[in-house]
Motif scaffolding. Structure first.
Motif, PDB file in Angstrom:
ATOM      1  N   UNK A 119       0.851  -1.190   0.000  1.00 41.43           N
ATOM      2  CA  UNK A 119       0.000   0.000   0.000  1.00 41.43           C
ATOM      3  C   UNK A 119       0.887   1.241   0.000  1.00 41.43           C
ATOM      4  N   UNK A 120       0.702   2.123  -0.985  1.00 44.95           N
ATOM      5  CA  UNK A 120       1.588   3.277  -1.146  1.00 44.95           C
ATOM      6  C   UNK A 120       1.014   4.569  -0.581  1.00 44.95           C
ATOM      7  N   UNK A 121      -0.024   4.444   0.218  1.00 44.77           N
ATOM      8  CA  UNK A 121      -0.676   5.632   0.768  1.00 44.77           C
ATOM      9  C   UNK A 121      -1.974   5.944   0.056  1.00 44.77           C
ATOM     10  N   UNK A 122      -2.078   5.523  -1.215  1.00 38.08           N
ATOM     11  CA  UNK A 122      -3.324   5.706  -1.956  1.00 38.08           C
ATOM     12  C   UNK A 122      -3.921   4.387  -2.412  1.00 38.08           C
ATOM     13  N   UNK A 123      -3.078   3.447  -2.840  1.00 43.82           N
ATOM     14  CA  UNK A 123      -3.611   2.189  -3.365  1.00 43.82           C
ATOM     15  C   UNK A 123      -2.665   1.041  -3.062  1.00 43.82           C
ATOM     16  N   UNK A 124      -3.226  -0.144  -2.992  1.00 44.80           N
ATOM     17  CA  UNK A 124      -2.444  -1.351  -2.786  1.00 44.80           C
ATOM     18  C   UNK A 124      -3.333  -2.566  -2.953  1.00 44.80           C
ATOM     19  N   UNK A 125      -2.740  -3.675  -3.371  1.00 43.41           N
ATOM     20  CA  UNK A 125      -3.518  -4.883  -3.633  1.00 43.41           C
ATOM     21  C   UNK A 125      -4.056  -5.467  -2.329  1.00 43.41           C
ATOM     22  N   UNK A 126      -5.328  -5.824  -2.321  1.00 36.23           N
ATOM     23  CA  UNK A 126      -5.961  -6.395  -1.127  1.00 36.23           C
ATOM     24  C   UNK A 126      -5.559  -7.860  -1.000  1.00 36.23           C
ATOM     25  N   UNK A 127      -5.076  -8.226   0.173  1.00 36.44           N
ATOM     26  CA  UNK A 127      -4.723  -9.620   0.442  1.00 36.44           C
ATOM     27  C   UNK A 127      -5.760 -10.311   1.318  1.00 36.44           C
ATOM     28  N   UNK A 128      -6.565  -9.514   2.022  1.00 41.63           N
ATOM     29  CA  UNK A 128      -7.587 -10.071   2.912  1.00 41.63           C
ATOM     30  C   UNK A 128      -8.683  -9.041   3.106  1.00 41.63           C
ATOM     31  N   UNK A 129      -9.924  -9.494   3.175  1.00 39.87           N
ATOM     32  CA  UNK A 129     -11.052  -8.616   3.473  1.00 39.87           C
ATOM     33  C   UNK A 129     -11.982  -9.355   4.420  1.00 39.87           C
ATOM     34  N   UNK A 130     -12.363  -8.697   5.503  1.00 48.24           N
ATOM     35  CA  UNK A 130     -13.166  -9.320   6.550  1.00 48.24           C
ATOM     36  C   UNK A 130     -14.354  -8.418   6.854  1.00 48.24           C
ATOM     37  N   UNK A 131     -15.545  -9.007   6.943  1.00 42.19           N
ATOM     38  CA  UNK A 131     -16.750  -8.234   7.217  1.00 42.19           C
ATOM     39  C   UNK A 131     -16.931  -8.025   8.718  1.00 42.19           C
ATOM     40  N   UNK A 132     -16.911  -6.771   9.151  1.00 48.53           N
ATOM     41  CA  UNK A 132     -17.222  -6.347  10.511  1.00 48.53           C
ATOM     42  C   UNK A 132     -16.452  -7.125  11.589  1.00 48.53           C
ATOM     43  N   UNK A 133     -15.113  -7.125  11.513  1.00 47.20           N
ATOM     44  CA  UNK A 133     -14.349  -7.844  12.538  1.00 47.20           C
ATOM     45  C   UNK A 133     -14.295  -7.077  13.856  1.00 47.20           C
ATOM     46  N   UNK A 134     -14.150  -7.799  14.947  1.00 50.63           N
ATOM     47  CA  UNK A 134     -13.929  -7.145  16.235  1.00 50.63           C
ATOM     48  C   UNK A 134     -12.577  -6.443  16.202  1.00 50.63           C
ATOM     49  N   UNK A 135     -12.430  -5.336  16.933  1.00 45.82           N
ATOM     50  CA  UNK A 135     -11.188  -4.556  16.862  1.00 45.82           C
ATOM     51  C   UNK A 135      -9.928  -5.390  17.067  1.00 45.82           C
ATOM     52  N   UNK A 136      -9.976  -6.346  17.976  1.00 46.88           N
ATOM     53  CA  UNK A 136      -8.780  -7.152  18.255  1.00 46.88           C
ATOM     54  C   UNK A 136      -8.494  -8.154  17.134  1.00 46.88           C
ATOM     55  N   UNK A 137      -9.452  -8.381  16.240  1.00 48.00           N
ATOM     56  CA  UNK A 137      -9.264  -9.329  15.149  1.00 48.00           C
ATOM     57  C   UNK A 137      -9.123  -8.656  13.783  1.00 48.00           C
ATOM     58  N   UNK A 138      -9.286  -7.340  13.729  1.00 46.93           N
ATOM     59  CA  UNK A 138      -9.238  -6.624  12.455  1.00 46.93           C
ATOM     60  C   UNK A 138      -7.817  -6.626  11.888  1.00 46.93           C
ATOM     61  N   UNK A 139      -7.647  -6.924  10.583  1.00 48.95           N
ATOM     62  CA  UNK A 139      -6.309  -6.958   9.991  1.00 48.95           C
ATOM     63  C   UNK A 139      -5.687  -5.587   9.787  1.00 48.95           C
TER      64      UNK A 139
END
Length: 316
Positions: A199-219
């Protein structure tokens, strides 16, 4: 003697420029009851235009000429808004009100068409997007959630809207793009959250996406917001995506399945997002647009300052 083999390195093919935009507008808007008992939340006004008009303007500015509204059988106001109002036009024309006449005639510019698709059952955002498949066909497309109003300064990104910025990026990379913004980690449970590579500050390839994770589990704290440029392959994935968070077919889950198959980038747009699905977001957007309005800005600033003075709030 054998001639040496020649290798020609070519860039990946660019994604075709998006021409179609999908607007999921089947929700009931229960947060804004009783106003939304008869007025869809997408028709709530920000100064002098409804929320849906801002989203449509953004899509048209990005190059879209086919607008697909996914609605339910009870909501007719959005379709009525984009339909031709013959009687009103005749009255304005007879009264010589040319400026107002142009306003209602240009809710959809020439060459742009609106298509309405019914979502028979409220099965989530992923299902709403899937309902648009017969119109979109086998080409890349955009999804805009009108609740997320994105304001862009004319001096930033050439005044280009968030979707236009994303469409340019997707066309360069040949992949899909998902709009993101930073949120406090405590709020990750309200969003889809992504992890990225390079991620260069504007864009980067997504490696993981999670729906509504708890704060301690958010990537990460990069949250998905309501703008997407998607490959048509997402439709096949949505067809087989089971019900996820909230018992609904989640677009996030289908995007997660797309990650190993095609490039999907997180894109941090230039602009300010207002969450108009909340009362405070709607108020904040109204204030900002009033202060930026060509004719109303000075008067709006004066009214706001007078109200603060009357309440005993000292300007800092």
């Amino acid at each position: 003697a054998h001639r040496p083999r020649e290798f020609i390195l070519t860039a990946p093919p660019a994604l075709t420029r998006i021409r179609k935009a999908v607007f999921p507008v089947a929700g009931l808007g229960t947060r804004f009851l009783p106003a939304t008992k008869t007025v869809p939340k997408e028709m709530l006004p920000i100064v002098d235009k409804p929320l849906i008009q801002y989203a449509v303007d953004e899509a048209v500015e990005a190059g879209c000429d086919t607008l697909v509204f996914v609605t339910n059988r009870y909501k007719h106001a959005v379709a009525d808004y984009f339909d031709k109002a013959y009687e009103l036009e005749q009255k304005l024309e007879k009264a010589g009100k040319a400026e107002q006449l142009e306003l209602i005639r240009n809710v959809l510019p020439p060459g742009v068409r609106a298509v309405f698709v019914t979502q028979a059952e409220a099965l989530g955002l992923g299902h709403a997007v899937l309902c648009a498949r017969p119109v979109v066909g086998d080409e890349p497309f955009a999804v805009l959630l009108p609740d997320d109003l994105i304001w862009t300064r004319q001096s930033v990104a050439g005044g280009q809207g968030a979707l236009g910025q994303m469409a340019d990026h997707a066309q360069r990379t040949g992949g899909s793009a998902v709009a993101v913004q930073d949120v406090p980690r405590a709020q990750t449970g309200s969003y889809g959250i992504v992890a990225t590579e390079d991620f260069d500050g504007q864009a980067g390839r997504i490696s993981q996406i999670v729906e509504k994770p708890r704060p301690e589990e958010a990537p990460s704290n990069l949250a998905v917001v309501g703008r997407y440029v998607l490959s048509p392959r997402i439709f096949d994935l949505l067809e087989t995506t089971g019900r996820g968070s909230g018992g609904e077919i989640q677009l996030t889950d289908a995007i997660a399945q797309l990650l190993p198959l095609e490039r999907v980038d997180a894109f941090r747009f230039h602009g300010t997002r207002f969450d108009c699905g909340t009362h405070l977001g709607l108020i904040e957007a109204t204030v900002r647009y009033a202060l930026d309005h060509e004719l109303l800005s000075d008067a709006a600033r004066s009214l706001m300052q007078n109200a603060l003075d009357e309440m005993g709030v000292v300007e800092t």
